[in-house]
Design a protein around this motif. Structure first.
Motif, PDB file in Angstrom:
ATOM      1  N   ASP A 105       0.814  -1.222   0.000  1.00  0.00           N
ATOM      2  CA  ASP A 105       0.000   0.000   0.000  1.00  0.00           C
ATOM      3  C   ASP A 105       0.848   1.273   0.000  1.00  0.00           C
ATOM      4  O   ASP A 105       0.308   2.368  -0.103  1.00  0.00           O
ATOM      5  CB  ASP A 105      -0.920   0.025   1.219  1.00  0.00           C
ATOM      6  N   SER A 106       2.133   1.124   0.173  1.00  0.00           N
ATOM      7  CA  SER A 106       2.999   2.306   0.243  1.00  0.00           C
ATOM      8  C   SER A 106       3.843   2.409  -1.018  1.00  0.00           C
ATOM      9  O   SER A 106       3.915   1.474  -1.826  1.00  0.00           O
ATOM     10  CB  SER A 106       3.920   2.214   1.461  1.00  0.00           C
ATOM     11  N   SER A 107       4.481   3.545  -1.172  1.00  0.00           N
ATOM     12  CA  SER A 107       5.506   3.658  -2.201  1.00  0.00           C
ATOM     13  C   SER A 107       6.661   2.739  -1.818  1.00  0.00           C
ATOM     14  O   SER A 107       6.806   2.338  -0.665  1.00  0.00           O
ATOM     15  CB  SER A 107       5.990   5.110  -2.300  1.00  0.00           C
ATOM     16  N   THR A 108       7.494   2.388  -2.794  1.00  0.00           N
ATOM     17  CA  THR A 108       8.693   1.618  -2.469  1.00  0.00           C
ATOM     18  C   THR A 108       9.685   2.535  -1.753  1.00  0.00           C
ATOM     19  O   THR A 108       9.520   3.764  -1.734  1.00  0.00           O
ATOM     20  CB  THR A 108       9.351   1.057  -3.737  1.00  0.00           C
ATOM     21  N   LEU A 109      10.722   1.961  -1.169  1.00  0.00           N
ATOM     22  CA  LEU A 109      11.731   2.781  -0.488  1.00  0.00           C
ATOM     23  C   LEU A 109      12.347   3.807  -1.431  1.00  0.00           C
ATOM     24  O   LEU A 109      12.565   4.959  -1.051  1.00  0.00           O
ATOM     25  CB  LEU A 109      12.820   1.887   0.089  1.00  0.00           C
ATOM     26  N   ARG A 110      12.634   3.380  -2.654  1.00  0.00           N
ATOM     27  CA  ARG A 110      13.259   4.304  -3.614  1.00  0.00           C
ATOM     28  C   ARG A 110      12.327   5.469  -3.942  1.00  0.00           C
ATOM     29  O   ARG A 110      12.766   6.622  -4.049  1.00  0.00           O
ATOM     30  CB  ARG A 110      13.623   3.559  -4.900  1.00  0.00           C
ATOM     31  N   GLN A 111      11.039   5.200  -4.087  1.00  0.00           N
ATOM     32  CA  GLN A 111      10.086   6.274  -4.353  1.00  0.00           C
ATOM     33  C   GLN A 111       9.943   7.181  -3.136  1.00  0.00           C
ATOM     34  O   GLN A 111       9.965   8.410  -3.260  1.00  0.00           O
ATOM     35  CB  GLN A 111       8.719   5.674  -4.712  1.00  0.00           C
ATOM     36  N   TRP A 112       9.784   6.573  -1.976  1.00  0.00           N
ATOM     37  CA  TRP A 112       9.583   7.345  -0.746  1.00  0.00           C
ATOM     38  C   TRP A 112      10.766   8.262  -0.471  1.00  0.00           C
ATOM     39  O   TRP A 112      10.593   9.382   0.020  1.00  0.00           O
ATOM     40  CB  TRP A 112       9.379   6.371   0.425  1.00  0.00           C
ATOM     41  N   TRP A 113      11.965   7.811  -0.813  1.00  0.00           N
ATOM     42  CA  TRP A 113      13.181   8.559  -0.510  1.00  0.00           C
ATOM     43  C   TRP A 113      13.137   9.970  -1.098  1.00  0.00           C
ATOM     44  O   TRP A 113      13.615  10.920  -0.481  1.00  0.00           O
ATOM     45  CB  TRP A 113      14.394   7.793  -1.055  1.00  0.00           C
ATOM     46  N   SER A 114      12.565  10.116  -2.261  1.00  0.00           N
ATOM     47  CA  SER A 114      12.561  11.416  -2.929  1.00  0.00           C
ATOM     48  C   SER A 114      11.232  12.166  -2.798  1.00  0.00           C
ATOM     49  O   SER A 114      11.077  13.249  -3.353  1.00  0.00           O
ATOM     50  CB  SER A 114      12.900  11.240  -4.422  1.00  0.00           C
ATOM     51  N   GLU A 115      10.282  11.607  -2.049  1.00  0.00           N
ATOM     52  CA  GLU A 115       8.978  12.268  -1.893  1.00  0.00           C
ATOM     53  C   GLU A 115       9.079  13.503  -1.001  1.00  0.00           C
ATOM     54  O   GLU A 115       8.422  14.516  -1.245  1.00  0.00           O
ATOM     55  CB  GLU A 115       7.959  11.288  -1.286  1.00  0.00           C
ATOM     56  N   ASP A 116       9.878  13.422   0.058  1.00  0.00           N
ATOM     57  CA  ASP A 116      10.001  14.515   1.020  1.00  0.00           C
ATOM     58  C   ASP A 116      11.429  14.499   1.559  1.00  0.00           C
ATOM     59  O   ASP A 116      11.732  13.824   2.542  1.00  0.00           O
ATOM     60  CB  ASP A 116       8.982  14.332   2.151  1.00  0.00           C
ATOM     61  N   LEU A 117      12.318  15.266   0.923  1.00  0.00           N
ATOM     62  CA  LEU A 117      13.738  15.205   1.286  1.00  0.00           C
ATOM     63  C   LEU A 117      14.003  15.724   2.691  1.00  0.00           C
ATOM     64  O   LEU A 117      14.976  15.313   3.334  1.00  0.00           O
ATOM     65  CB  LEU A 117      14.568  15.978   0.268  1.00  0.00           C
ATOM     66  N   GLU A 118      13.138  16.579   3.196  1.00  0.00           N
ATOM     67  CA  GLU A 118      13.297  17.050   4.579  1.00  0.00           C
ATOM     68  C   GLU A 118      13.081  15.895   5.561  1.00  0.00           C
ATOM     69  O   GLU A 118      13.835  15.710   6.523  1.00  0.00           O
ATOM     70  CB  GLU A 118      12.308  18.180   4.863  1.00  0.00           C
ATOM     71  N   LEU A 119      12.053  15.087   5.280  1.00  0.00           N
ATOM     72  CA  LEU A 119      11.792  13.915   6.114  1.00  0.00           C
ATOM     73  C   LEU A 119      12.897  12.872   5.932  1.00  0.00           C
ATOM     74  O   LEU A 119      13.373  12.274   6.905  1.00  0.00           O
ATOM     75  CB  LEU A 119      10.433  13.307   5.739  1.00  0.00           C
ATOM     76  N   THR A 120      13.310  12.677   4.688  1.00  0.00           N
ATOM     77  CA  THR A 120      14.370  11.696   4.422  1.00  0.00           C
ATOM     78  C   THR A 120      15.683  12.110   5.087  1.00  0.00           C
ATOM     79  O   THR A 120      16.450  11.254   5.534  1.00  0.00           O
ATOM     80  CB  THR A 120      14.578  11.535   2.901  1.00  0.00           C
ATOM     81  N   GLN A 121      15.951  13.413   5.156  1.00  0.00           N
ATOM     82  CA  GLN A 121      17.156  13.893   5.822  1.00  0.00           C
ATOM     83  C   GLN A 121      17.152  13.481   7.295  1.00  0.00           C
ATOM     84  O   GLN A 121      18.159  13.009   7.840  1.00  0.00           O
ATOM     85  CB  GLN A 121      17.247  15.419   5.718  1.00  0.00           C
ATOM     86  N   LYS A 122      15.991  13.616   7.920  1.00  0.00           N
ATOM     87  CA  LYS A 122      15.851  13.214   9.324  1.00  0.00           C
ATOM     88  C   LYS A 122      16.061  11.704   9.463  1.00  0.00           C
ATOM     89  O   LYS A 122      16.739  11.230  10.383  1.00  0.00           O
ATOM     90  CB  LYS A 122      14.452  13.616   9.824  1.00  0.00           C
ATOM     91  N   TYR A 123      15.492  10.952   8.549  1.00  0.00           N
ATOM     92  CA  TYR A 123      15.646   9.490   8.558  1.00  0.00           C
ATOM     93  C   TYR A 123      17.110   9.104   8.344  1.00  0.00           C
ATOM     94  O   TYR A 123      17.640   8.228   9.042  1.00  0.00           O
ATOM     95  CB  TYR A 123      14.771   8.913   7.440  1.00  0.00           C
ATOM     96  N   PHE A 124      17.766   9.770   7.420  1.00  0.00           N
ATOM     97  CA  PHE A 124      19.161   9.515   7.070  1.00  0.00           C
ATOM     98  C   PHE A 124      20.075   9.714   8.276  1.00  0.00           C
ATOM     99  O   PHE A 124      20.941   8.880   8.583  1.00  0.00           O
ATOM    100  CB  PHE A 124      19.551  10.446   5.922  1.00  0.00           C
ATOM    101  N   ASN A 125      19.846  10.802   8.996  1.00  0.00           N
ATOM    102  CA  ASN A 125      20.710  11.130  10.135  1.00  0.00           C
ATOM    103  C   ASN A 125      20.324  10.370  11.404  1.00  0.00           C
ATOM    104  O   ASN A 125      21.188   9.791  12.077  1.00  0.00           O
ATOM    105  CB  ASN A 125      20.666  12.629  10.427  1.00  0.00           C
ATOM    106  N   GLN A 126      19.029  10.367  11.721  1.00  0.00           N
ATOM    107  CA  GLN A 126      18.583   9.843  13.008  1.00  0.00           C
ATOM    108  C   GLN A 126      18.398   8.324  13.000  1.00  0.00           C
ATOM    109  O   GLN A 126      18.772   7.645  13.960  1.00  0.00           O
ATOM    110  CB  GLN A 126      17.269  10.510  13.421  1.00  0.00           C
ATOM    111  N   GLN A 127      17.828   7.807  11.920  1.00  0.00           N
ATOM    112  CA  GLN A 127      17.508   6.383  11.899  1.00  0.00           C
ATOM    113  C   GLN A 127      18.646   5.537  11.341  1.00  0.00           C
ATOM    114  O   GLN A 127      18.924   4.449  11.844  1.00  0.00           O
ATOM    115  CB  GLN A 127      16.238   6.151  11.068  1.00  0.00           C
ATOM    116  N   LEU A 128      19.301   6.051  10.302  1.00  0.00           N
ATOM    117  CA  LEU A 128      20.394   5.287   9.701  1.00  0.00           C
ATOM    118  C   LEU A 128      21.750   5.650  10.281  1.00  0.00           C
ATOM    119  O   LEU A 128      22.751   4.994   9.968  1.00  0.00           O
ATOM    120  CB  LEU A 128      20.410   5.499   8.175  1.00  0.00           C
TER     121      LEU A 128
END
Length: 882
Positions: A764-787
């Motif tokens: 039901d969701s976008s794939t990881l590759r699609q999601w990555w570029s949907e909201d770069l501000e959110l992805t930046q947080k994920y990149f730093n905090q989660q990964l």
């Protein structure tokens, strides 16, 4: 025989225990138990069979059942004793022996050969333990504090025999008169050594001074450590998405065998798929939606392999078939309409050519006989659907109401519809044979299958036609607004009449689970929240935003009065429209909107013929009005409360996100504050007890009808009671990293508990590759905090980061880590799909959506990617999921 039962259980004042025998021939009433001391309850009964099954119930002073065991106790009583003292433990559904004793493990360890034990006349104690052990080199032993039990000496342990799957027993003579303490251990048969002792405090039992009585210690769980538990990794992919050289533009059941070969090579132990039931309503692309089945039993004809039917294609059409097959197989995405039309064309050619032989087939006749309860109405439904060019039985010229005798006539040779009915039955027979072959092969390579159970049924389905009393046909089911769609979801399914289903002990659901168990080892329950409550909309609505909870504790007029809210039905329950709102919605097109509105000195209301979303939608289908259509439908939802007629009284439900409506903005501050209080009470406080009760009413009865491992899709607006019930019933919860149920940006897979499935994305969701570029501000947080990465996030997800994400999920305590196949491809430069937008399976914000994703690699080619396969296999093995 005399049976003396003892069980430890702490109760509150006014509560007590009783024993219930599960034996139809044993007509005695439930046995009230008596409290002795230290939390021990006792009772004695006379019993006349050497096998007994029973359970305990917690009751109040009026004998209302407050809680009961959902896992039943079973005992086989030795023949050389007439009196037994039984020491029991309350048997929770979420004890490991209950949620691990399922089809997955039976398949992995089959064939299982039970061992026999002998209870001698000098034996004083029988020790019985439920402990499914999935390493074939391990067994259960025990030792204790007496000489008879080895004096805690690892070299003098007592060996138990596995008398049934996961059931270990041994008879022992304990001569000592002292208080007995003991523990169970895991013993490695290869090394001949005890390799681990169970966790927790010592167990205990009493000495037995009477040689004529046998003490039975019935222990209901082994205290496993996490490493001893089952952990698995898997791949999620719809069957229709599989690409193989044998296919016909779509994945087929027999392709599962090739997928299982790949899974085995990569150490993946489970394959998860989407629903596979027949969804044929109109023979158009809208039938690609797998959650709208026209039958909860019939399989979808799209999955049939034309080249593996009982009879071959006529020679004169093979060239035509091959050309059509090659064309469809070359497409990047599924062409549903051409594919299904082609399959039916060739199926009918074969059927008509071989009709006489088909009718003589004894196995086919047997299949009809064994499945006639669902197969006859399904085949009749298909014939009538095709005859009248619609699945809407209300629009048929005949058979609008289902009458079993009339449906059975379709299967008599005198009927003009006999051949058509038999065609649909034969297709189901062929599908069953092919799926069974794929399942058996999958099991033979130690891979399990996990299916998907839709929460709803299609409005114009066989079940809605044959059993309308079980459904709320005047309503629609869906989901409230969430991260997928701000307007909520309207699936257009009828709701369930749970009271009617409860009246026959949920037989409809039990039959459904048992049908699925023919093929599947585990089952994902789609939107498990529907067993607690559903999001319900009237037929007049088209958007999920106009729904409310059902069942619910609605708001009554007295509550408005108590809060000083000047309730006015027209103001609160009808769209509020003034000049400013009209301009906000339509701007310079406001004049065009006036065709649909009454104007009362600058306050507007919808004309009667347009005053619901459904009326507007139906009008626009025949009379398009361009851009204003969507705005008018949206304006219909500009209400504060949704009325419901309940037992002759009008009650109310606050509209979801009521504080964001234009109507709310024009209230006084006092009204806003009071309505906010009502809103938060309705959505976050008042329902939890009700929904807990409803979940515990339905789920235990249904789950106890199956041996499948049950997982629940518990995403969305999750009430507090849901995880409590799921944990108590050992239903495996779903954790999607970017869709946390908690109020945090991301779920950390490391925090997943054992009873979880962890994954990076879903269908039901976008794939990881699609999601990555949907909201770069959110992805930046994920990149730093989660990964845990430093610096600026890359604009596209690379293979290195994809690997990190996969490993984050694999190296966890969760029972299952299952990834969409697209996420596996994203970890390898050679395998990555150049067109990532082709990889999305569903977008819930778009309804109806075209479900047409196909793997861009064939299964044959995937099997040859040795380095990639070895890499995945290493991850799985290294993370302990083999």
């Amino acid at each position: 025989m005399k049976l003396y039962f003892n069980v430890d259980y702490n109760v509150k004042v006014g509560e007590s225990l009783r024993l219930v025998i599960n034996d139809a021939g044993f007509t005695d009433k439930p046995h009230i138990m008596f409290y002795i001391e230290n939390g021990v309850w006792k009772c004695e009964i006379d019993y006349f069979s050497r096998a007994i099954s029973y359970k305990y119930q917690l009751i109040d002073e009026k004998e209302n059942v407050l809680r009961e065991e959902y896992a039943v106790h079973y005992l086989n009583l030795p023949h050389n004793y007439e009196e037994f003292v039984i020491f029991d433990e309350w048997n929770n559904k979420n004890f490991p022996e209950n949620y691990l004793n399922n089809k997955i493990f039976h398949n992995k360890l089959s064939p299982f050969i039970p061992e026999k034990i002998t209870i001698l006349e000098n034996h004083t104690h029988l020790f019985r333990l439920e402990a499914p052990i999935y390493n074939p080199n391990w067994k259960i032993v025990m030792f204790g504090n007496t000489v008879s039990l080895g004096n805690w000496d690892y070299e003098k342990v007592i060996h138990l025999s596995q008398t049934d799957f996961g059931i270990w027993e041994v008879g022992v003579e304990i001569t000592e008169k002292e208080f007995i303490q003991f523990k169970y251990c895991i013993y490695d048969k290869e090394t001949g050594k005890v390799i681990d002792v169970e966790t927790g405090n010592n167990r205990f039992t009493l000495p037995n001074h009477n040689k004529d009585i046998l003490h039975i210690n019935s222990n209901h769980y082994f205290r496993f450590k996490l490493y001893q538990m089952y952990h698995e990794a898997g791949v999620a992919v719809p069957i229709f998405s599989l690409r193989s050289k044998d296919g016909f533009g779509v994945g087929e059941f027999l392709d599962i065998k090739k997928l299982a070969d790949w899974a085995r090579e990569t150490n993946l132990g489970i394959i998860q798929i989407l629903p596979i039931n027949d969804t044929t309503a109109n023979y158009s692309w809208t039938d690609s939606y797998p959650y709208a089945a026209v039958s909860v039993y019939a399989l979808h004809p799209q999955y049939i392999s034309l080249e593996n039917l009982d009879f071959s294609l006529p020679k004169e059409i093979i060239k035509e078939y091959q050309l059509e097959k090659d064309t469809l197989n070359s497409l990047e995405l599924i062409d549903y309409e051409k594919m299904i039309a082609g399959k039916w064309k060739y199926i009918k050619l074969i059927f008509n050519a071989e009709k006489d032989n088909i009718y003589k087939d004894e196995d086919f006749r047997k299949f009809i006989q064994e499945n006639e309860k669902w197969l006859i109405p399904y085949s009749a439904f298909c014939v009538l659907r095709d005859l009248y060019k619609t699945p809407n039985f209300n629009a048929w010229e005949t058979h609008k109401k289902y009458i079993p005798k009339e449906a059975s006539h379709f299967f008599t040779s005198q009927s003009k519809d006999y051949d058509s009915s038999m065609l649909h039955a034969w297709v189901q027979y062929q599908l069953h044979k092919q799926l069974t072959e794929a399942v058996n092969y999958t099991h033979s390579v130690s891979v399990s299958l996990k299916g998907d159970l839709p929460i709803g049924i299609y409005r114009y389905s066989v079940e809605a036609w044959t059993e309308p009393e079980l459904f709320g046909m005047d309503f629609q089911a869906g989901a409230p607004p969430d991260q997928f769609t701000e307007l909520g979801q309207n699936w257009e399914f009828p709701t369930y009449n749970w009271e009617a289903m409860k009246a026959d002990n949920y037989k409809w659901w039990k039959n459904r689970f048992q049908a699925l168990e023919q093929y599947f080892d585990a089952m994902r329950i789609d939107h498990i929240l529907g067993f607690f409550r559903i999001w319900r909309m009237p037929i007049s609505a088209t958007q999920g935003i106009l729904g409310y909870f059902y069942p619910a504790v609605p708001i009554v007029w007295e509550e408005f009065n108590a809060l000083g809210i000047p309730f006015n039905y027209d103001r609160y329950c009808k769209p509020f429209i003034n000049n400013q709102i009209l301009w906000n919605y339509f701007g310079e097109d406001s004049g065009k909107a006036l065709e649909f509105l009454h104007n009362d000195n600058g306050n507007y209301s919808f004309k009667k013929e347009f005053n619901t979303q459904r009326k507007l939608t139906d009008f626009f289908k025949k009379n398009p009005r361009g851009p204003i259509e969507e705005q008018l439908i949206s304006l219909c939802a500009n209400v504060l409360f949704l009325p419901e007629e309940k037992e002759g009284e009008t009650v109310y439900h606050p509209r979801f996100n009521v504080y964001n409506t234009d109507s709310f903005k024009y209230l006084s501050d006092e009204e806003k504050n009071s309505i906010n209080d009502l809103y938060h009470d309705y959505f976050f406080r008042r329902h939890d007890h009700l929904w807990y009760k409803k979940g515990m009413e339905k789920l235990p009865m249904i789950l106890n009808s199956t041996k499948m491992l049950i997982c629940g899709e518990d995403l969305g607006l999750v009430p507090d009671c849901v995880p409590v019930v799921m944990d108590e019933l050992a239903i495996i919860a779903l954790k999607v990293q970017r869709m946390p149920s908690e109020n945090i940006p991301f779920h950390n897979p490391k925090n997943a508990t054992y009873l979880n499935v962890v994954t990076a994305s879903s269908h039901d969701s976008s794939t990881l590759r699609q999601w990555w570029s949907e909201d770069l501000e959110l992805t930046q947080k994920y990149f730093n905090q989660q990964l845990g990465q430093e610096g600026k996030v890359p604009e596209e997800l690379n293979t290195h980061l994809s690997e990190i994400i996969m490993k984050q999920h694999l190296y966890t305590d969760a029972m299952l880590a299952i990834f969409p196949i697209q996420e596996f491809f994203a970890t390898d430069l050679e395998l990555i799909n150049p067109n990532m937008d082709n990889e999305r399976i569903n977008n819930p914000a778009v309804f109806p959506h075209y479900w047409r994703y196909r793997m861009h690699l064939s299964l044959e080619d995937l099997k040859q990617k040795k380095l990639f396969n070895q890499k995945i296999a290493h991850w799985i093995k290294d993370s302990g999921r083999v």
